[in-house]
Design an enzyme around this catalytic site. Structure first.
Site, PDB file in Angstrom:
ATOM      1  N   ASP A 181      -3.979   0.525  -9.045  1.00 54.61           N
ATOM      2  CA  ASP A 181      -5.760   0.161  -9.563  1.00 54.61           C
ATOM      3  C   ASP A 181      -6.057  -0.044 -10.767  1.00 54.61           C
ATOM      4  OD1 ASP A 181      -5.417   0.037  -6.758  1.00 54.61           O
ATOM      5  OD2 ASP A 181      -6.683   2.572  -7.094  1.00 54.61           O
ATOM      6  N   TYR A 202      -3.472  11.883   0.975  1.00 55.82           N
ATOM      7  CA  TYR A 202      -3.054  11.337   0.261  1.00 55.82           C
ATOM      8  C   TYR A 202      -2.182  11.889  -0.830  1.00 55.82           C
ATOM      9  CZ  TYR A 202      -2.645   8.192  -3.908  1.00 55.82           C
ATOM     10  OH  TYR A 202      -2.582   7.394  -5.155  1.00 55.82           O
ATOM     11  N   GLY A 247     -17.491   3.795  -3.212  1.00 52.53           N
ATOM     12  CA  GLY A 247     -17.121   3.708  -1.870  1.00 52.53           C
ATOM     13  C   GLY A 247     -16.431   3.723  -0.701  1.00 52.53           C
ATOM     14  N   GLU A 262       0.561  -1.086   0.506  1.00 53.28           N
ATOM     15  CA  GLU A 262       0.078  -0.309   0.057  1.00 53.28           C
ATOM     16  C   GLU A 262       1.069   1.328  -0.106  1.00 53.28           C
ATOM     17  OE1 GLU A 262      -3.556  -0.289  -1.320  1.00 53.28           O
ATOM     18  OE2 GLU A 262      -3.244  -1.342   0.347  1.00 53.28           O
ATOM     19  N   HIS A 263       0.450   2.088  -0.674  1.00 52.26           N
ATOM     20  CA  HIS A 263       1.240   3.243  -1.005  1.00 52.26           C
ATOM     21  C   HIS A 263       2.636   2.796  -1.637  1.00 52.26           C
ATOM     22  CE1 HIS A 263      -1.861   5.876   0.793  1.00 52.26           C
ATOM     23  NE2 HIS A 263      -1.728   5.321   1.405  1.00 52.26           N
ATOM     24  N   ASP A 273       3.197   2.169  -4.699  1.00 56.05           N
ATOM     25  CA  ASP A 273       3.189   2.465  -6.323  1.00 56.05           C
ATOM     26  C   ASP A 273       3.605   3.761  -7.063  1.00 56.05           C
ATOM     27  OD1 ASP A 273       0.716   3.765  -5.869  1.00 56.05           O
ATOM     28  OD2 ASP A 273      -0.651   2.898  -7.057  1.00 56.05           O
ATOM     29  N   SER A 317     -26.038   5.870 -17.450  1.00 57.10           N
ATOM     30  CA  SER A 317     -25.377   4.606 -16.660  1.00 57.10           C
ATOM     31  C   SER A 317     -27.518   4.693 -16.064  1.00 57.10           C
ATOM     32  CB  SER A 317     -24.903   5.246 -15.450  1.00 57.10           C
ATOM     33  OG  SER A 317     -24.334   4.576 -14.409  1.00 57.10           O
TER      34      SER A 317
END
Length: 412
Positions: free
Chosen positions: A203, A255, A147, A55-56, A58, A89
């Site tokens: 992702d 972030y 979410g 995590e964190h 990439d 959508s």
């Protein structure tokens, strides 16, 4: 990795742990026919993802280890020749939400905004890369939870990218095609430049490149990857996803702050990225940095090592031994990177107390989801323990489901 825990409900995500009566691709095709009066030229879909560990890392050119979820977002598409892009959508209530039609030639970063920015941004990037985007009608339906920090936005973007490439007669996997790693970078450009989110490559690469029954070991610096077998069922294990249903206001700004802090630390150390800092040199490097940057650097270097350790155990069939790495990752994210929150910590601590082999937060942090590696026979007990812990803390009840490594994006 994305910082996005926003509820993009316009994307038509199904309720947690449930699917509509038909798969997203079928729903998208039927919805397209209902809206436009004829069947689409094709349907493409892409999955959300869970990052097992890494995590964190990439955006620091490090290692990541994600797998694709069974939940997917589908895009039914038809080519147009007038340069116009229309996007609709389908919600779970069967109602359409339609964005204002826009000409591909008029697309600019920041316009349109909201949920329509994601497919529009993909069209903008592909056109800039020389793909003949002559216009398209797109209809979206999906089951990727929104979410929850499971990359619903990237699932939409990756499905849109494959759809627009398909309409242009381009197969990414054929000789002369762009290839999935390159498409992942195009999707990253969409996020960074059009949507305005400073995401890394985790992702979109996971959504495009993962395969069933495996985790994707990706070296972001070199682009090299390996499909590592991950058969939890055969080992009598399950990966339980715990959606905290929490989103804190700091997520996007925090972030970006941490990414900038990592970049500053690399510059001060004279390195292209923190990936170049080896564990043996960590202590000396920390002594050369201002105090606020030290925990960020320590997390990135130790997290890369945890990914390597996890991969080593998986290669030798020791899936039941990776729990320690998962839990250590959470502690590092909580204490050094400081991106956890009460809801994530309660989920992890309750799962571990109930017998989980390991647990950690996943995604950008400040909400979203956690995962717990549990023995199949103990899952119900862990679920009860987590739910009870939330009630004791007067938190909104979490939503839970079991994640199974599933196929990546493709044409349906």
């Amino acid at each position: 990795m994305s910082a996005d825990n926003t509820d993009h409900s316009a994307r038509g995500s199904a309720p947690w742990g449930q699917s509509p009566q038909s798969p997203p691709a079928e729903r998208a095709e039927k919805a397209f026919t209902e809206l436009h009066g004829h069947a689409p030229e094709g349907v493409w879909s892409a999955p959300g993802r869970v990052n097992l560990i890494g995590e964190h890392t990439d955006y620091n050119n490090g290692y990541v280890l994600p797998f694709a979820l069974p939940h997917r977002t589908a895009v039914a598409a038809q080519r147009r020749e007038d340069g116009l892009l229309t996007v609709a959508s389908l919600g779970d209530d069967g109602q359409f939400q339609q964005a204002e039609p826009v000409r591909v030639a008029d697309l600019r970063p920041g316009s349109p905004r909201g949920w329509a920015a994601y497919p529009a941004g993909v069209a903008w990037v592909l056109a800039a890369e020389g793909v003949p985007v002559t216009g398209a009608d797109l209809v979206i339906s999906g089951t990727v939870p929104t979410g929850a920090g499971l990359s619903s936005s990237h699932a939409l973007e990756c499905a849109t990218a494959l759809a627009l490439l398909g309409l242009a007669g381009i197969d990414p996997d054929q000789p002369g095609g762009p290839g999935r790693p390159r498409i992942a970078r195009w999707v990253q450009r969409c996020e960074n430049e059009f949507v305005g989110a400073p995401t890394g490559l985790l992702d979109q690469t996971a959504s495009l490149c993962c395969v069933r029954g495996h985790v994707l070991f990706l070296d972001v610096r070199s682009g090299e990857s390996e499909q590592v077998p991950f058969d939890a069922e055969a080992a009598g294990l399950e990966v339980l996803v715990i959606d905290t249903r929490a989103k804190h206001a700091l997520v996007e700004s925090a972030y970006g702050d941490r990414r900038r802090g990592c970049e500053q630390a690399a510059r001060l150390l004279g390195l292209p990225s923190l990936r170049e800092l080896e564990p043996a040199g960590l202590a000396g490097a920390l002594d050369r940095l201002p105090e606020p940057l030290r925990p960020l650097v320590r997390h990135v270097v130790t997290e890369n090592q945890r990914v390597l350790s996890t991969v080593d155990k998986l290669r030798s069939g020791r899936l039941d031994e990776i729990g320690g790495e998962l839990t250590a990752s959470h502690a590092s994210l909580r204490d050094d990177y400081q991106v956890s929150c009460l809801e994530l910590d309660v989920a992890v601590e309750a799962a571990l107390a109930a017998g989980a082999l390991g647990a950690r937060m996943v995604g950008g942090g400040f909400g979203g989801s956690a995962i717990a590696l549990v023995r199949a026979g103990q899952r119900a007990e862990v679920e009860r323990a987590v739910t009870a812990a939330y009630a004791r803390h007067e938190l909104t009840a979490p939503r839970l489901f079991v994640a199974v490594p599933s196929p990546g994006a493709g044409r349906d």
